[in-house]
Design a protein around this motif. Structure first.
Motif, PDB file in Angstrom:
ATOM      1  N   HIS A 172       0.834  -1.200   0.000  1.00 15.36           N
ATOM      2  CA  HIS A 172       0.000   0.000   0.000  1.00 15.36           C
ATOM      3  C   HIS A 172       0.872   1.254   0.000  1.00 15.36           C
ATOM      4  CE1 HIS A 172      -3.805  -2.034   0.519  1.00 15.36           C
ATOM      5  NE2 HIS A 172      -3.372  -2.684   1.578  1.00 15.36           N
ATOM      6  N   PRO A 173       0.263   2.427  -0.239  1.00 18.41           N
ATOM      7  CA  PRO A 173       0.999   3.684  -0.085  1.00 18.41           C
ATOM      8  C   PRO A 173       1.550   3.842   1.329  1.00 18.41           C
ATOM      9  CG  PRO A 173      -1.013   4.053  -1.315  1.00 18.41           C
ATOM     10  CD  PRO A 173      -1.066   2.640  -0.842  1.00 18.41           C
ATOM     11  N   TYR A 174       2.494   4.744   1.468  1.00 21.31           N
ATOM     12  CA  TYR A 174       3.283   4.859   2.692  1.00 21.31           C
ATOM     13  C   TYR A 174       2.438   5.141   3.934  1.00 21.31           C
ATOM     14  CZ  TYR A 174       6.686   6.666   6.029  1.00 21.31           C
ATOM     15  OH  TYR A 174       7.431   6.891   7.163  1.00 21.31           O
ATOM     16  N   HIS A 175       1.411   5.949   3.819  1.00 24.25           N
ATOM     17  CA  HIS A 175       0.630   6.358   4.986  1.00 24.25           C
ATOM     18  C   HIS A 175      -0.587   5.463   5.227  1.00 24.25           C
ATOM     19  CE1 HIS A 175       3.026   9.918   5.767  1.00 24.25           C
ATOM     20  NE2 HIS A 175       2.948  10.245   4.484  1.00 24.25           N
ATOM     21  N   TYR A 176      -0.610   4.290   4.659  1.00 30.11           N
ATOM     22  CA  TYR A 176      -1.717   3.361   4.867  1.00 30.11           C
ATOM     23  C   TYR A 176      -1.637   2.782   6.283  1.00 30.11           C
ATOM     24  CZ  TYR A 176      -5.269  -0.008   3.327  1.00 30.11           C
ATOM     25  OH  TYR A 176      -6.435  -0.726   3.160  1.00 30.11           O
ATOM     26  N   ALA A 177      -2.802   2.645   6.946  1.00 29.65           N
ATOM     27  CA  ALA A 177      -2.834   2.207   8.341  1.00 29.65           C
ATOM     28  C   ALA A 177      -2.561   0.708   8.459  1.00 29.65           C
ATOM     29  CB  ALA A 177      -4.189   2.538   8.974  1.00 29.65           C
ATOM     30  N   GLU A 178      -1.742   0.331   9.439  1.00 34.98           N
ATOM     31  CA  GLU A 178      -1.407  -1.083   9.654  1.00 34.98           C
ATOM     32  C   GLU A 178      -2.633  -1.905  10.027  1.00 34.98           C
ATOM     33  OE1 GLU A 178       1.747  -0.966  12.613  1.00 34.98           O
ATOM     34  OE2 GLU A 178       3.190  -1.592  11.076  1.00 34.98           O
ATOM     35  N   ARG A 179      -3.535  -1.320  10.796  1.00 40.26           N
ATOM     36  CA  ARG A 179      -4.717  -2.082  11.236  1.00 40.26           C
ATOM     37  C   ARG A 179      -5.614  -2.429  10.051  1.00 40.26           C
ATOM     38  NH1 ARG A 179      -5.208   2.041  15.596  1.00 40.26           N
ATOM     39  NH2 ARG A 179      -4.025   1.267  17.385  1.00 40.26           N
ATOM     40  N   ARG A 180      -5.707  -1.530   9.080  1.00 36.95           N
ATOM     41  CA  ARG A 180      -6.516  -1.828   7.888  1.00 36.95           C
ATOM     42  C   ARG A 180      -5.903  -2.988   7.109  1.00 36.95           C
ATOM     43  NH1 ARG A 180      -7.286   3.656   4.725  1.00 36.95           N
ATOM     44  NH2 ARG A 180      -8.426   2.252   3.321  1.00 36.95           N
ATOM     45  N   SER A 181      -4.574  -3.014   7.041  1.00 34.22           N
ATOM     46  CA  SER A 181      -3.909  -4.146   6.384  1.00 34.22           C
ATOM     47  C   SER A 181      -4.186  -5.438   7.135  1.00 34.22           C
ATOM     48  CB  SER A 181      -2.397  -3.895   6.315  1.00 34.22           C
ATOM     49  OG  SER A 181      -2.091  -2.772   5.512  1.00 34.22           O
ATOM     50  N   ALA A 182      -4.169  -5.360   8.475  1.00 36.68           N
ATOM     51  CA  ALA A 182      -4.436  -6.550   9.286  1.00 36.68           C
ATOM     52  C   ALA A 182      -5.843  -7.078   9.041  1.00 36.68           C
ATOM     53  CB  ALA A 182      -4.242  -6.216  10.765  1.00 36.68           C
ATOM     54  N   MET A 183      -6.802  -6.181   8.863  1.00 37.03           N
ATOM     55  CA  MET A 183      -8.173  -6.612   8.566  1.00 37.03           C
ATOM     56  C   MET A 183      -8.233  -7.375   7.242  1.00 37.03           C
ATOM     57  SD  MET A 183     -10.085  -5.648  11.086  1.00 37.03           S
ATOM     58  CE  MET A 183     -10.305  -4.399  12.366  1.00 37.03           C
ATOM     59  N   GLU A 184      -7.468  -6.908   6.262  1.00 34.15           N
ATOM     60  CA  GLU A 184      -7.426  -7.609   4.985  1.00 34.15           C
ATOM     61  C   GLU A 184      -6.848  -9.014   5.155  1.00 34.15           C
ATOM     62  OE1 GLU A 184      -5.617  -5.287   1.832  1.00 34.15           O
ATOM     63  OE2 GLU A 184      -6.173  -3.427   2.845  1.00 34.15           O
ATOM     64  N   HIS A 185      -5.833  -9.137   5.998  1.00 32.86           N
ATOM     65  CA  HIS A 185      -5.229 -10.446   6.245  1.00 32.86           C
ATOM     66  C   HIS A 185      -6.226 -11.405   6.900  1.00 32.86           C
ATOM     67  CE1 HIS A 185      -1.431  -9.084   4.890  1.00 32.86           C
ATOM     68  NE2 HIS A 185      -1.119  -8.379   5.954  1.00 32.86           N
ATOM     69  N   LEU A 186      -7.010 -10.897   7.830  1.00 34.42           N
ATOM     70  CA  LEU A 186      -7.985 -11.752   8.509  1.00 34.42           C
ATOM     71  C   LEU A 186      -9.029 -12.269   7.525  1.00 34.42           C
ATOM     72  CD1 LEU A 186      -8.511  -9.772  11.842  1.00 34.42           C
ATOM     73  CD2 LEU A 186      -7.104 -11.791  11.461  1.00 34.42           C
ATOM     74  N   SER A 187      -9.411 -11.435   6.572  1.00 36.52           N
ATOM     75  CA  SER A 187     -10.351 -11.882   5.537  1.00 36.52           C
ATOM     76  C   SER A 187      -9.734 -12.987   4.694  1.00 36.52           C
ATOM     77  CB  SER A 187     -10.750 -10.705   4.638  1.00 36.52           C
ATOM     78  OG  SER A 187     -11.369  -9.689   5.390  1.00 36.52           O
ATOM     79  N   CYS A 188      -8.432 -12.883   4.448  1.00 34.90           N
ATOM     80  CA  CYS A 188      -7.726 -13.911   3.682  1.00 34.90           C
ATOM     81  C   CYS A 188      -7.696 -15.222   4.455  1.00 34.90           C
ATOM     82  CB  CYS A 188      -6.310 -13.447   3.372  1.00 34.90           C
ATOM     83  SG  CYS A 188      -5.303 -14.681   2.515  1.00 34.90           S
ATOM     84  N   LEU A 189      -7.478 -15.153   5.768  1.00 32.60           N
ATOM     85  CA  LEU A 189      -7.472 -16.367   6.595  1.00 32.60           C
ATOM     86  C   LEU A 189      -8.785 -17.123   6.455  1.00 32.60           C
ATOM     87  CD1 LEU A 189      -5.849 -15.697  10.109  1.00 32.60           C
ATOM     88  CD2 LEU A 189      -5.197 -17.395   8.414  1.00 32.60           C
ATOM     89  N   GLU A 190      -9.875 -16.384   6.479  1.00 32.31           N
ATOM     90  CA  GLU A 190     -11.189 -17.019   6.387  1.00 32.31           C
ATOM     91  C   GLU A 190     -11.422 -17.592   4.988  1.00 32.31           C
ATOM     92  OE1 GLU A 190     -15.840 -16.011   7.558  1.00 32.31           O
ATOM     93  OE2 GLU A 190     -14.263 -14.521   7.817  1.00 32.31           O
ATOM     94  N   SER A 191     -10.962 -16.887   3.961  1.00 28.15           N
ATOM     95  CA  SER A 191     -11.219 -17.337   2.593  1.00 28.15           C
ATOM     96  C   SER A 191     -10.495 -18.632   2.252  1.00 28.15           C
ATOM     97  CB  SER A 191     -10.816 -16.248   1.595  1.00 28.15           C
ATOM     98  OG  SER A 191      -9.422 -16.021   1.640  1.00 28.15           O
ATOM     99  N   VAL A 192      -9.326 -18.874   2.885  1.00 32.28           N
ATOM    100  CA  VAL A 192      -8.584 -20.112   2.607  1.00 32.28           C
ATOM    101  C   VAL A 192      -8.845 -21.183   3.664  1.00 32.28           C
ATOM    102  CG1 VAL A 192      -6.757 -18.992   1.306  1.00 32.28           C
ATOM    103  CG2 VAL A 192      -6.522 -19.202   3.775  1.00 32.28           C
ATOM    104  N   GLY A 193      -9.825 -20.928   4.554  1.00 34.06           N
ATOM    105  CA  GLY A 193     -10.238 -21.941   5.518  1.00 34.06           C
ATOM    106  C   GLY A 193      -9.279 -22.179   6.662  1.00 34.06           C
TER     107      GLY A 193
END
Length: 425
Positions: A172-193
Motif C-alpha cells: 500500500h501507499p506509505y501512509h496506509y494504516a497497519e490495522r486496515r492491512s491486518a483486517m485484509e489479512h484476517l479476511s484472507c485467513l477465512e477465505s482459505v479456511g
C-alpha cells in the motif's frame, strides 16, 4: 505429504498456469498479447522470475545463454519494459496464492502450539525507486529536518509461524494504516479456511478497542503487546487479570472482555500482553513462550529485505514494484519448503553431534533462484532437480546457536537504492 513433494506440486501447478492461455487472458491489458509477436506473455513471466539484481541488459543476455530451450528473442530493454507493463500485478499475486492454497490442501495435519494454529501479522516500510510515478502513487517520507526525502511504500504480511509459510501479503501507499492491512489479512485467513482454532500475534502498534471488538465478533484469538502508556490496562492489581475495557471516548459505553498478562523478560523488563484467551490452563509463562515465536516474522522481513534484496526493484513504476513484491513472496514460500525438507533429513541423521544444525537458507535461495525459470520452462525435471537441491542443502548446513542475542542499533541510516547502479555479478 512431504515438503519436497508439496514444492514439486506447486511448481507443476505454476508451470501449467504460466502456459495456459485461458488463465493468462485474465491478467493482461486489453488488446495486448493477442497476436503472434516476437515476445510471448509466458516469456515475459519467466524473465521476471529469472531476473537478478543486475542490469536488465545483462539479464537479457544471460537468459538467452541459460535458458536456450525458452528461445528468448533478442530485443531491447525498452521493449521488455513496455511489455511487462501490460501484465497486471494480480497475475503474480495469484501465482503466489497458488503456492499457499496448494500447501494447505496438501497438508491435512498441520503443526500446532498447544492445540492452536499460530499466525503473526506485522507491517514494514520499504524504499521504492524515487520516480514521479512512485511518488504520486506511494508518497514521500521526509526526515525530521526535511533535508532528505525518499519514496516509500507500506507492506504487511500474514505469516504461519509453525509452518514457515507466508499466507498473504499486501502493498500500500506509505501512509496506509497497519490495522486496515491486518483486517485484509484476517479476511484472507477465512477465505482459505484457516480460521478454526487460530491465534494471531501482534506487536504493540496494533492494539485498540475497535480491534479487540472485531476479534471477538469474528471469533479469532489474539495476543498483542501493548504500550505502558495504556494505563487503564497496564496498571491493574494483578499480573494476570481479566477485566472489562472501554476507553472514555466510546459513547455507548460498551465494554470488551480482555485478559491482561504481565511477564518479565530475561533482562528484567516488564512486558504486558492483552489477549482474549481466557483458558486458566494457559499460564503467563506459556504466553511468554507463545509471543516469543512472533520473532520469526521479523526474521522473514530480514530475509525479504536483505537476502532477497526486495528494495533493489527491477523496474521504476508502481506496476513493477507490485510485480516484484509478489514474486518475492512466492519465492520465499518455495525456499521455506525446501529448507523444511532439508531440516527434516538433518534431524533424521543418526550422528552424535555437540550442536544442532539446520539447512542454510541463503544457499537454498541462491540455488533455487538460478534454476526456477528453467524448471518452469521445462528445461529441467522438477522432482530430480529439487531432490538434488535438498541433498546439497543437507551438506551445506549451518550451526544453530542457542540463546543468541544481538543489540539492535537505534540509529540506522537507510541505504539509497540507485537504479543506475546495478550489480554486475
Amino acid at each position: 505429504m512431504s515438503p519436497l513433494h508439496i514444492c514439486c506440486n506447486i511448481l507443476e501447478g505454476l508451470k501449467s498456469l504460466i502456459y495456459s492461455p485461458a488463465f493468462l487472458a485474465q491478467f493482461h491489458e486489453k488488446h495486448h498479447f493477442i497476436r503472434k509477436r516476437k515476445l510471448t506473455i509466458s516469456q515475459v513471466i519467466l524473465f521476471l522470475l529469472y531476473t537478478s539484481k543486475a542490469s536488465m541488459n545483462l539479464n537479457l543476455s544471460n537468459i538467452r545463454d541459460d535458458l536456450k530451450e525458452l528461445h528468448f528473442p533478442e530485443l531491447t530493454k525498452q521493449a521488455l519494459s513496455k511489455a511487462r507493463l501490460k501484465l497486471k500485478p494480480l497475475l503474480f499475486k495469484t501465482l503466489f496464492l497458488h503456492s499457499v492454497e496448494t500447501f494447505y490442501a496438501s497438508s491435512p495435519s498441520r503443526k500446532k502450539w498447544n492445540g492452536y494454529h499460530v499466525f503473526a501479522i506485522d507491517g514494514s516500510c520499504i524504499q521504492v525507486p524515487k520516480t514521479k510515478d512512485n511518488i504520486s502513487y506511494f508518497g514521500l517520507c521526509r526526515n525530521q529536518y526535511h533535508s532528505r526525502e525518499d519514496s516509500m511504500a507500506c507492506i504487511s504480511i500474514l505469516y504461519d509461524v509453525m509452518e514457515d509459510i507466508v499466507v498473504d501479503g499486501v502493498l500500500h501507499p506509505y501512509h496506509y494504516a497497519e490495522r486496515r492491512s491486518a483486517m485484509e489479512h484476517l479476511s484472507c485467513l477465512e477465505s482459505v479456511g484457516l480460521k478454526d482454532k487460530t491465534v494471531v500475534l501482534f506487536d504493540r502498534g496494533y492494539p485498540s478497542y475497535e480491534f479487540y471488538r472485531h476479534f471477538d465478533t469474528e471469533n479469532y484469538f489474539y495476543v498483542m503487546r501493548i504500550q505502558s502508556a495504556v494505563k487503564s490496562l497496564t496498571q491493574l492489581f494483578s499480573k494476570d487479570e481479566i477485566t472489562q475495557y472501554c476507553p472514555s471516548y466510546i459513547e455507548d459505553g460498551k465494554t470488551v472482555r480482555v485478559r491482561v498478562i504481565h511477564v518479565e523478560l530475561d533482562d528484567g523488563t516488564d512486558e504486558c500482553f492483552v489477549t482474549n484467551i481466557m483458558d486458566p490452563a494457559m499460564t503467563p509463562a506459556m504466553f511468554k513462550e507463545l509471543y516469543f515465536r512472533r520473532w520469526k516474522i521479523e526474521s522473514k522481513y530480514n530475509e525479504l529485505k536483505n537476502q532477497l534484496q526486495l528494495e533493489e526493484f527491477s523496474g521504476a513504476v508502481p506496476t513493477n514494484v507490485e510485480q516484484d513484491f509478489f514474486i518475492h513472496l512466492l519465492f520465499m514460500n518455495l525456499c521455506a519448503l525446501l529448507k523444511s525438507e532439508a531440516d527434516e533429513k538433518i534431524r533424521q541423521e543418526k550422528k552424535k553431534r555437540n550442536y544442532e544444525y539446520q539447512a542454510n537458507r541463503a544457499y537454498i535461495i541462491g540455488r533455487l533462484k538460478k534454476h526456477l525459470a528453467c524448471l518452469l520452462s521445462g528445461g529441467e525435471t522438477i522432482p530430480v532437480i529439487l531432490a538434488q537441491f535438498v541433498k546439497e542443502a543437507v551438506k551445506k548446513r549451518s550451526q544453530i546457536q542457542p540463546n543468541r542475542t544481538s543489540k539492535r542499533p537505534r540509529i540506522q541510516l537507510r541505504h539509497r537504492h540507485c537504479k543506475n547502479r546495478k550489480t554486475t555479478m
